[in-house]
Design a protein around this motif. Structure first.
Motif, PDB file in Angstrom:
ATOM      1  N   ILE A 178      -0.309   0.037 -13.317  1.00  0.00           N
ATOM      2  CA  ILE A 178       0.821  -0.659 -12.691  1.00  0.00           C
ATOM      3  C   ILE A 178       1.400  -1.682 -13.660  1.00  0.00           C
ATOM      4  CG2 ILE A 178       1.472  -2.304 -10.883  1.00  0.00           C
ATOM      5  CD1 ILE A 178      -0.587  -0.965  -9.071  1.00  0.00           C
ATOM      6  N   ALA A 179       0.517  -2.455 -14.290  1.00  0.00           N
ATOM      7  CA  ALA A 179       0.962  -3.480 -15.233  1.00  0.00           C
ATOM      8  C   ALA A 179       1.725  -2.866 -16.411  1.00  0.00           C
ATOM      9  CB  ALA A 179      -0.241  -4.280 -15.747  1.00  0.00           C
ATOM     10  N   GLU A 180       1.256  -1.721 -16.878  1.00  0.00           N
ATOM     11  CA  GLU A 180       1.949  -1.055 -17.989  1.00  0.00           C
ATOM     12  C   GLU A 180       3.338  -0.578 -17.557  1.00  0.00           C
ATOM     13  OE1 GLU A 180       1.044  -0.597 -21.282  1.00  0.00           O
ATOM     14  OE2 GLU A 180      -0.442  -2.105 -20.714  1.00  0.00           O
ATOM     15  N   HIS A 181       3.454  -0.058 -16.341  1.00  0.00           N
ATOM     16  CA  HIS A 181       4.769   0.360 -15.843  1.00  0.00           C
ATOM     17  C   HIS A 181       5.727  -0.828 -15.739  1.00  0.00           C
ATOM     18  CE1 HIS A 181       3.618   4.449 -15.118  1.00  0.00           C
ATOM     19  NE2 HIS A 181       2.734   4.157 -14.174  1.00  0.00           N
ATOM     20  N   LEU A 182       5.190  -1.990 -15.371  1.00  0.00           N
ATOM     21  CA  LEU A 182       6.022  -3.190 -15.210  1.00  0.00           C
ATOM     22  C   LEU A 182       6.173  -3.970 -16.509  1.00  0.00           C
ATOM     23  CD1 LEU A 182       4.578  -4.465 -11.796  1.00  0.00           C
ATOM     24  CD2 LEU A 182       6.756  -3.281 -12.163  1.00  0.00           C
ATOM     25  N   ASN A 183       5.413  -3.562 -17.526  1.00  0.00           N
ATOM     26  CA  ASN A 183       5.449  -4.232 -18.834  1.00  0.00           C
ATOM     27  C   ASN A 183       5.075  -5.720 -18.710  1.00  0.00           C
ATOM     28  OD1 ASN A 183       5.787  -4.303 -21.629  1.00  0.00           O
ATOM     29  ND2 ASN A 183       7.931  -4.952 -21.475  1.00  0.00           N
ATOM     30  N   ILE A 184       3.955  -5.976 -18.011  1.00  0.00           N
ATOM     31  CA  ILE A 184       3.457  -7.344 -17.865  1.00  0.00           C
ATOM     32  C   ILE A 184       2.007  -7.400 -18.337  1.00  0.00           C
ATOM     33  CG2 ILE A 184       5.004  -7.891 -15.945  1.00  0.00           C
ATOM     34  CD1 ILE A 184       2.668  -7.394 -14.027  1.00  0.00           C
ATOM     35  N   PRO A 185       1.498  -8.565 -18.728  1.00  0.00           N
ATOM     36  CA  PRO A 185       0.095  -8.677 -19.160  1.00  0.00           C
ATOM     37  C   PRO A 185      -0.864  -8.458 -18.000  1.00  0.00           C
ATOM     38  CG  PRO A 185       1.113 -10.842 -19.029  1.00  0.00           C
ATOM     39  CD  PRO A 185       2.224  -9.856 -18.842  1.00  0.00           C
ATOM     40  N   HIS A 186      -2.073  -8.040 -18.327  1.00  0.00           N
ATOM     41  CA  HIS A 186      -3.054  -7.800 -17.272  1.00  0.00           C
ATOM     42  C   HIS A 186      -4.469  -7.973 -17.807  1.00  0.00           C
ATOM     43  CE1 HIS A 186      -4.081  -3.737 -18.898  1.00  0.00           C
ATOM     44  NE2 HIS A 186      -2.806  -3.714 -19.230  1.00  0.00           N
ATOM     45  N   THR A 202       0.835  -1.192   0.000  1.00  0.00           N
ATOM     46  CA  THR A 202       0.000   0.000   0.000  1.00  0.00           C
ATOM     47  C   THR A 202       0.871   1.242   0.000  1.00  0.00           C
ATOM     48  OG1 THR A 202      -1.872   1.101   1.097  1.00  0.00           O
ATOM     49  CG2 THR A 202      -0.171   0.184   2.525  1.00  0.00           C
ATOM     50  N   MET A 203       0.298   2.348  -0.436  1.00  0.00           N
ATOM     51  CA  MET A 203       0.964   3.640  -0.373  1.00  0.00           C
ATOM     52  C   MET A 203       0.143   4.543   0.524  1.00  0.00           C
ATOM     53  SD  MET A 203       1.923   6.328  -3.444  1.00  0.00           S
ATOM     54  CE  MET A 203       0.374   7.228  -3.502  1.00  0.00           C
ATOM     55  N   GLY A 204       0.766   5.115   1.543  1.00  0.00           N
ATOM     56  CA  GLY A 204       0.011   5.970   2.446  1.00  0.00           C
ATOM     57  C   GLY A 204       0.777   6.274   3.712  1.00  0.00           C
ATOM     58  N   PRO A 205       0.130   6.924   4.654  1.00  0.00           N
ATOM     59  CA  PRO A 205       0.784   7.266   5.922  1.00  0.00           C
ATOM     60  C   PRO A 205       0.972   6.037   6.796  1.00  0.00           C
ATOM     61  CG  PRO A 205      -1.535   7.848   6.002  1.00  0.00           C
ATOM     62  CD  PRO A 205      -1.255   7.409   4.598  1.00  0.00           C
ATOM     63  N   LEU A 228      -1.302   8.388 -12.537  1.00  0.00           N
ATOM     64  CA  LEU A 228      -0.014   8.034 -13.128  1.00  0.00           C
ATOM     65  C   LEU A 228       1.076   7.931 -12.064  1.00  0.00           C
ATOM     66  CD1 LEU A 228       1.561   7.499 -15.761  1.00  0.00           C
ATOM     67  CD2 LEU A 228       2.083   9.945 -15.825  1.00  0.00           C
ATOM     68  N   ALA A 229       1.165   8.937 -11.206  1.00  0.00           N
ATOM     69  CA  ALA A 229       2.212   8.932 -10.177  1.00  0.00           C
ATOM     70  C   ALA A 229       1.962   7.844  -9.138  1.00  0.00           C
ATOM     71  CB  ALA A 229       2.284  10.300  -9.505  1.00  0.00           C
ATOM     72  N   THR A 230       0.701   7.626  -8.768  1.00  0.00           N
ATOM     73  CA  THR A 230       0.382   6.579  -7.787  1.00  0.00           C
ATOM     74  C   THR A 230       0.746   5.199  -8.323  1.00  0.00           C
ATOM     75  OG1 THR A 230      -1.429   7.858  -6.808  1.00  0.00           O
ATOM     76  CG2 THR A 230      -1.468   5.477  -6.473  1.00  0.00           C
ATOM     77  N   SER A 231       0.339   4.924  -9.551  1.00  0.00           N
ATOM     78  CA  SER A 231       0.618   3.608 -10.137  1.00  0.00           C
ATOM     79  C   SER A 231       2.112   3.400 -10.333  1.00  0.00           C
ATOM     80  CB  SER A 231      -0.123   3.447 -11.474  1.00  0.00           C
ATOM     81  OG  SER A 231       0.260   4.450 -12.399  1.00  0.00           O
ATOM     82  N   TYR A 232       2.836   4.470 -10.667  1.00  0.00           N
ATOM     83  CA  TYR A 232       4.284   4.334 -10.833  1.00  0.00           C
ATOM     84  C   TYR A 232       4.954   4.057  -9.492  1.00  0.00           C
ATOM     85  CZ  TYR A 232       9.032   5.050 -12.452  1.00  0.00           C
ATOM     86  OH  TYR A 232      10.358   4.860 -12.760  1.00  0.00           O
ATOM     87  N   THR A 233       4.500   4.737  -8.443  1.00  0.00           N
ATOM     88  CA  THR A 233       5.055   4.507  -7.100  1.00  0.00           C
ATOM     89  C   THR A 233       4.816   3.070  -6.667  1.00  0.00           C
ATOM     90  OG1 THR A 233       4.616   6.822  -6.542  1.00  0.00           O
ATOM     91  CG2 THR A 233       5.082   5.316  -4.716  1.00  0.00           C
ATOM     92  N   LEU A 234       3.605   2.571  -6.881  1.00  0.00           N
ATOM     93  CA  LEU A 234       3.286   1.191  -6.518  1.00  0.00           C
ATOM     94  C   LEU A 234       4.117   0.200  -7.340  1.00  0.00           C
ATOM     95  CD1 LEU A 234      -0.587   1.494  -6.155  1.00  0.00           C
ATOM     96  CD2 LEU A 234       1.047   1.040  -4.309  1.00  0.00           C
TER      97      LEU A 234
END
Length: 269
Positions: free
Chosen positions: A137-145, A65-68, A100-106
Motif C-alpha cells: 500500500i505504501a509503495e502504491h501511495l509513494n510514502i515511507p513505511h 476494509t475491502m470485502g462484502p 498486488l491487486a488487494t493493496s492497490y485497491t486499498l
C-alpha cells in the motif's frame, strides 16, 4: 489528524471450503472474525488518538476494509472500540485479488479518504500470512513505511518514531507524515468493545464504495484480472481426530508418554 486503520475479516476456523478452480477460499456462509493483528493496529491508533487529541488537534480514526457488506459487523465492533468513521470497498470486480491487486485497491480507498496522515495495518492476516499488504500500500501511495513494529517510541502531530523487530536485531526509525506502519501482536493488548459505545454507535453510517467510485477505473489493476500471481493449488488442512489420553499417576503417565515417543522414534532412551 486522520489515522487510517486497514482491517480485514478472516475465517474464524480452519473448517473452510476451497474453490479449486480459482484457488480461493469460499467465504459465503462461514463464520468470520476480525483479523487478530488488525485489532492491535486499531488499538495502536486509539492510543495515539488518546495521547494527541486536544481542543486544537482533533484525531480521527477511520477503518478501511475491502470485502462484502458483511464486513459491517467488523466495522461496528471497531466503532464500539473507539473508531470514528469507516469505509468498505465492496464490488464483485475486486474478487480474486492477489497481494498486488488487494493493496492497490486499498490504496485507492485511502485516496478517497484524502487527508490521511498515518496508516496502520496489522503485520499480516491469518488467512494469507504474506505480510506484504501494508508495505505494498505504501509503495502504491509513494510514502515511507516501517513494517513489524513492536513499539511506538514517540509520536506527535508531525511524525512518529517506532521500533521494529527484524529478528536478529531491532531498529528505531522516525518518519514524518504521511507514512505507514504495520504492527506486531506484541505491541499492545487490544481493548474490548465498549457496551456504551456500542449503543451510541449503533446504526452509525458506513460508506460503501464500489469500483465505479474509485479514482482509478482501469479494471486491469483490480481483482483477478489485475492479479499477476495465482495459486497453483489450495486445499483445506487435513482433519486428524486421533488422540491418546494418558491415565494414571504422574509417574505412570510420564512412563506411558516416554514409551509412545520412543515407539515413534521421536526420542531415544
Amino acid at each position: 489528524m486522520n489515522i487510517v486503520v486497514c482491517m480485514k475479516q478472516v475465517p474464524a476456523s480452519s473448517d473452510v471450503k476451497v474453490d479449486e478452480k480459482y484457488g480461493t477460499l469460499i467465504r459465503d456462509g462461514i463464520d468470520t472474525k476480525t483479523n487478530p493483528y488488525d485489532l492491535h493496529a486499531l488499538e495502536c491508533a486509539l492510543k495515539i488518538k488518546e495521547k494527541l487529541s486536544s481542543s486544537k488537534n482533533q484525531i480521527k480514526v477511520t477503518v478501511l476494509t475491502m470485502g462484502p457488506a458483511k464486513a459491517s459487523e467488523m466495522v461496528y465492533d471497531a466503532y464500539a472500540m473507539g473508531a470514528d468513521d469507516a469505509v468498505i470497498l465492496s464490488d464483485a470486480k475486486f474478487a480474486g485479488s492477489d497481494v498486488l491487486a488487494t493493496s492497490y485497491t486499498l490504496s485507492q480507498g485511502i485516496k478517497i479518504i484524502k487527508d490521511y496522515d498515518l496508516i496502520i495495518c496489522g503485520k499480516q492476516t491469518t488467512d494469507g500470512d504474506t505480510a506484504q499488504i501494508g508495505p505494498a500500500i505504501a509503495e502504491h501511495l509513494n510514502i515511507p513505511h516501517v513494517a513489524w513494529v513492536n513499539e511506538v517510541v514517540d509520536v506527535d502531530e508531525k511524525s512518529i518514531k517506532v521500533r521494529q523487530d527484524l529478528g536478529s536485531l531491532t531498529q528505531v526509525s522516525a518518519m514524518s507524515y504521511p507514512c505507514l506502519i504495520t504492527v506486531d501482536n506484541s505491541l499492545n493488548v487490544p481493548r474490548l468493545p465498549s457496551y456504551k459505545l456500542k449503543r451510541e454507535t449503533a446504526g452509525s453510517p458506513i460508506r460503501i464504495v464500489p469500483f465505479d467510485e474509485l479514482p482509478d477505473k482501469d479494471l486491469s489493476r483490480f481483482g483477478s484480472i489485475g492479479s499477476p500471481t495465482s495459486v497453483e493449488k489450495m486445499f483445506p488442512p487435513e482433519v486428524k481426530g486421533e488422540k491418546t489420553v494418558l491415565t494414571g499417576s504422574p509417574k505412570e503417565k510420564a512412563e506411558s508418554l516416554t514409551a509412545i515417543l520412543k515407539d515413534k522414534k521421536i526420542i531415544e532412551v
